[in-house]
Design a protein around this motif. Structure first.
Motif, PDB file in Angstrom:
ATOM      1  N   PRO B  96       0.812  -1.230   0.000  1.00 36.85           N
ATOM      2  CA  PRO B  96       0.000   0.000   0.000  1.00 36.85           C
ATOM      3  C   PRO B  96       0.844   1.278   0.000  1.00 36.85           C
ATOM      4  N   LYS B  97       1.987   1.245   0.665  1.00 36.12           N
ATOM      5  CA  LYS B  97       2.797   2.460   0.786  1.00 36.12           C
ATOM      6  C   LYS B  97       3.365   2.926  -0.552  1.00 36.12           C
ATOM      7  N   SER B  98       3.611   1.999  -1.434  1.00 37.26           N
ATOM      8  CA  SER B  98       4.250   2.385  -2.702  1.00 37.26           C
ATOM      9  C   SER B  98       3.235   2.883  -3.735  1.00 37.26           C
ATOM     10  N   HIS B  99       1.949   2.848  -3.379  1.00 39.13           N
ATOM     11  CA  HIS B  99       0.919   3.264  -4.336  1.00 39.13           C
ATOM     12  C   HIS B  99       0.275   4.578  -3.912  1.00 39.13           C
ATOM     13  N   PRO B 100       0.582   5.666  -4.597  1.00 42.60           N
ATOM     14  CA  PRO B 100      -0.018   6.969  -4.234  1.00 42.60           C
ATOM     15  C   PRO B 100      -1.537   6.985  -4.331  1.00 42.60           C
TER      16      PRO B 100
END
Lengths: 497, 497, 497
Positions: B96-100
């Motif tokens: 989730p963190k890598s997807h803006p």
């Protein structure tokens, strides 16, 4: 309870498809030896063959079938071929002396290119009919016709632009083989041998110029014409495939002969595309309505058809002329179908090997006369009438004949302008020693008859393909190209003033 | 009687397909929650997914498969993903963190756009190969190449005619997204959020510029390249579909890259169209002959193939260069395949980011050398040789190489005339600061290499598609367009006199 | 053991498909008599009919179905039709007095052409909707529109070139019937009778001018409009076929309305082509996801769709306007969909029967207003939303609306140049009494809006078909044709100097 058992048993048989106990195919010793290596090296063709009738039925069994279901037309089959299925060796070692590509391969005399003459062993009638078919002569009809060769050269030669001048470089046999001759067929010849290191050790093979090729008019090494594999694709030789329109599409996708495009957009093509998953393409004879509910190319042009009572609707023919009164492919006009498959013998009134002349006349002695056309029309309409009333067919045919005449008149107009352009020196035509097909404005002219008039006629002939008669290479484009010719003429007149 | 019973029992099992007792798929709690609403709201994609392997097999099970049948190439799979089927949450909550575009959705961190980097969890090798594939770089290779951008602008800008003068209005990102970038891929970015009244109450979603898109070179929100869904269409992710030619047709219908048109009219395409209903497109590995008897795009270019004994014929690759010595798409000439997937680094002798220069030379240091081409040819021919003898393949290849050379020579002639037209000021070329692709006569020139020479080469490469080498955007049209250029030059010379 | 038996029994039933014991269809005495001869003479259509629902279900049975599964929309069915399957006689003897082609045939009053008014007996709602459909008016909308007739004449008239002058010969009704009216529909009329020797002896039949034809707007002998067989092909009347895209292809293959080309190259078309063998095209209602996983033409434009819970997604309509806010077929610009199916009532600001004027304005009072368009958009998007999130649909729609505007602007530029050419006398336009569609340069102009702008818009509307928005009759060709117009204008300016 016994009844229940009986039913259960029947169910099992149906479920397992045991009703037809074929057993193992009876392979010849030679074929067995072929398969020993080739099953591993060439799994594609070996598996295709395993799915074929050739791979599971012997000619002897096939000969016992009677009536319309019979698939083997030869009266008898050589005894040594009779009791084994038709495997690798049966075809590739047949008539070794007549095949210049015969070579020693592990002690067998193998030839690479199996020819229609080889197929004659079992399929004599089809081979004989096909040899009289226009398509069997497609190589010579193109290569030995001086006028057509002008078009071939204009298309295949490589343009060269050097020092501000346009020229051409002759095309190579390699280009010819994949251009026109891909469909028309190449002329094969053995040019030597090659030795290769293979998985099985060093081996020597013939080198065949013009190979590979499966054109309809291929000149084979044994001198015979054509390739059965053009339509009966190796090595499954599936009648299902020959009866589907995709096979004809290989050479008739257009725009010159847009049969497939038109078919796909026609009512018949729609029915085929939407419903053919439920049809039977393998049954012989082929029953209208039961096996299929709309014709494919084969149904109208070649196949033996019967009605649901098994009565003949139309007999099989591998000579397409039998059902074709007209040749709607314009050269440069549509015309009655040629009498002989060798069209190089035709001479129009200008002495050119063309079925029509530039001013619209036709080389009548070489073409079907009215009575012959009526016979061909009757054969063609026999399949129409299995679904349509005579009134329907008449209405269709009246439009078709009208369209042949009207499209020819349009081409007459375009050719009239082109003649004027040639006369005025705005292009170099055939009478002044030029190639009438190579200049830009000449292409505008050839577009009109080679693509657009043809498209209009095919859409008419096939009773559908609406757009192909109008906006898809149809009348819109036909009139557009003729107006383009006119525009060029008008511009030159304006410039003169 | 016991035997009968046993047989009956076996029949029942076969009839009911009970042999493979899969049981219920093991859904994660999160996915179960997703399905609670989405099964009703988005039945289309939920039902698609239910038909997928993702919906019935867990990564843990998939990892246990060995040999060529293995579908999951990662060494290991994260433990939390291992024991549930791959459902909504498994992909849309990964990393989730890598997807803006990650947003809170009923307590879950959901991202809309699943990227190849997400797929890496199970399919590491494919993702890695694909990232080195030319296609993965399709966005940058187009957008960051100044010369290509001239063509893009000439095509996409809106013509304006005001006060008797011709101009253009720049195209919008909306146009770009559905024009070139539909296939090449858009660059995605989150531009804000939107709140909507939904059936489930008020909800907030990210707004993503460039969305929707599944282009092969899409720049994802996590910075990764490509969209696996370009070929492995969501949410069934069917290998059957990726192996069928319709998938490649989405971007290669032509006339620029007429692969599909040529295939459909080729012998291979005919066999596919006629017989593929009896083939198996889902088996892994894919067995030549048994599973299919003619290649589709995937078979020649990507798939792992084995023979009927299970021996490797050619290994799987998601980097198409592995089997492609040549790039037959003319820019403006055909040329050896680029070494690197990022083609913006290429410089021809004129300093332009083109693999060839206008006078026919090629930017050699950036392209495969002879040895590298030989390796790629060997990989490609491995699949040919599973059905065809080396002599056949050699004959085919000799024509192909000849056609690359001949078609390049034709384009040299056309470009020579175009250079002359530019020199005479009859069009504004790149050297005088003009866009070489925008004027009418320049389009006649670009037609010749972008459509016709390409068509000729594709028909040659695919060993078929006869008309596409001749009358269907083939040599007829190629020579026609070059003669058109000549005609323009001739007219200007005449006018001068 | 009893259990085993029970299971075996169940297996048998499943294997043999006995679950649905239909029994013999109940034929009327009249139909039985028809079949007596026609089963042998016309096996194609009789067997098609046997495969139809008409051939196995009585209207009485069909009326008992409730809910979305109901196929018969009439409140009641005439009692004499209720208890027999719908056979030959049921349709071909219905309303004999209203059919001028009714003739005595073995004691029965038979009419050849069954009309939508006949179908009303069972399918009242569909017939009523269809009569309000633009397509039902396709004959009059073309034939009674003076501007369109100029295009028809320019396309269908035969060019004549005599004594150095270009002229035309009017087209015949035979040409019209297979050109424009093949799709638009002919106007049928009884012109007499013909007596023929048939296999059954001498018989007399009506002669019907305009026959055969199944155009969507056919003017029937009873005065009704349209032919249900245009889409529900006789005599199988298969809903499966009407739902498949091949049916729409018959008239929408392009390049004028390139819907089928675009669909086939789109993601939706790819999914259809690759996977539809596993779909169900016969279920009513049609369930998104379960029955199909990508839309066909019917799914978006006509069919009743439900989700997997049986909830309505979008209601059935045989009036396509219900889901079409825009008409993206340019005449000469794309515009809001006409309000009334009779478009001959439309007048643009120049007084021409065109929905737009040459300078880009639209005939607003005759076209859907913003609110009506919003309603239609909502209906259309209902099917999108069954698979796609609102964000996806919004992104798609924004591009679509942008493309309508941009493509219209391009056509404005091209038309501006054309106006200039007309003004300068370089072609004869409508204001000087000329046909604006017949000259070469005018065709360059009509290509731009009739083929290329349409192609760009269809590719946009259908969210795919990448090449059709770019290189395949797309923006490349659109700008090329506009630059061609500009080139002509530039040349005339140069010549003047």
């Amino acid at each position: 309870m016994k009844v229940l058992f009986a039913i259960a048993w029947a169910a099992l048989i149906v479920c397992f498809g045991l009703t037809e106990a074929r057993g193992e195919p009876s392979l010849s010793a030679a074929t067995e030896e072929c398969l020993g290596c080739h099953a591993t090296i060439h799994p594609g063709i070996v598996e295709s063959w395993k799915k074929s009738r050739h791979g599971s039925v012997t000619p002897g069994q096939a000969l016992q079938v009677t009536g319309f279901a019979k698939k083997v037309s030869s009266q008898a089959v050589p005894e040594n071929l009779s009791n084994h299925v038709v495997g690798c060796a049966e075809c590739h070692t047949l008539n070794p002396k007549s095949h210049p590509d015969t070579f020693d391969h592990n002690g067998y005399d193998i030839h690479v290119v199996v020819s229609p003459r080889d197929c004659t062993a079992c399929h004599a009638q089809e081979a004989e009919q096909y040899d009289r078919n226009l398509m069997a002569h497609a190589y010579g009809n193109l290569v030995n016709n001086d006028v057509y060769q002008l078009l071939v050269r204009a298309v295949n030669e490589t343009p060269v632009f050097e020092k501000g001048k346009m020229g051409t470089k002759p095309s190579t046999p390699l280009t010819e083989a994949e251009s026109c001759l891909y469909c028309h067929g190449t002329k094969l010849s053995v040019t030597g041998t090659v030795t290769r290191d293979t998985e099985m050790g060093e081996m020597t093979f013939p080198v065949i110029s013009g190979w590979p090729n499966q054109g309809v008019g291929r000149i084979n090494l044994d001198g015979s014409r054509g390739s059965c594999a053009a339509c009966h694709t190796r090595h499954q030789f599936s009648i299902e495939m020959a009866r589907k329109p995709y096979t004809c599409k290989e050479c008739h996708v257009g725009p010159d002969v847009p049969a497939n495009k038109v078919y796909e957009a026609s009512k018949h093509g729609n029915i085929f595309s939407s419903l053919h998953k439920d049809w039977n393409f393998a049954n012989v004879p082929w029953t209208v309505g039961k096996d299929f509910t709309a014709p494919t190319c084969a149904a109208c042009h070649m196949s033996l058809l019967v009605n649901t009572e098994g009565t003949l609707v139309v007999k099989r023919s591998h000579e397409v002329k039998d059902r074709l009164p007209w040749r709607i492919f314009g050269l440069i006009y549509a015309h009655a179908h040629p009498r002989e498959p060798d069209t190089t013998i035709i001479r129009n009134k200008e002495g050119l090997a063309l079925p029509t002349d530039f001013s619209g006349g036709s080389a009548d002695p070489f073409l079907l006369d009215e009575k012959e056309r009526a016979a061909a029309r009757k054969q063609m309409q026999a399949s129409c009438l299995a679904c349509h009333h005579q009134s329907w067919v008449d209405g269709h045919w009246e439009r078709f004949v009208n369209t042949i005449a009207e499209s020819n008149r349009s081409i007459l107009a375009g050719t009239g302008i082109m003649e004027e352009l040639w006369k005025r020196g705005l292009a170099a035509g055939i009478r002044t020693g030029g190639n009438p097909f190579d200049e830009y404005i000449e292409r505008v002219w050839s577009d009109s008859w080679l693509f657009y008039a043809n498209s209009v006629r095919f859409a008419s002939a096939m009773g559908g393909g609406g757009d192909y008669g109008v906006f898809a290479d149809g009348r819109y484009q036909l009139t557009r190209s003729i107006r383009h010719l006119q525009d060029r003429l008008d511009q030159s007149r304006t410039a003169k003033k």
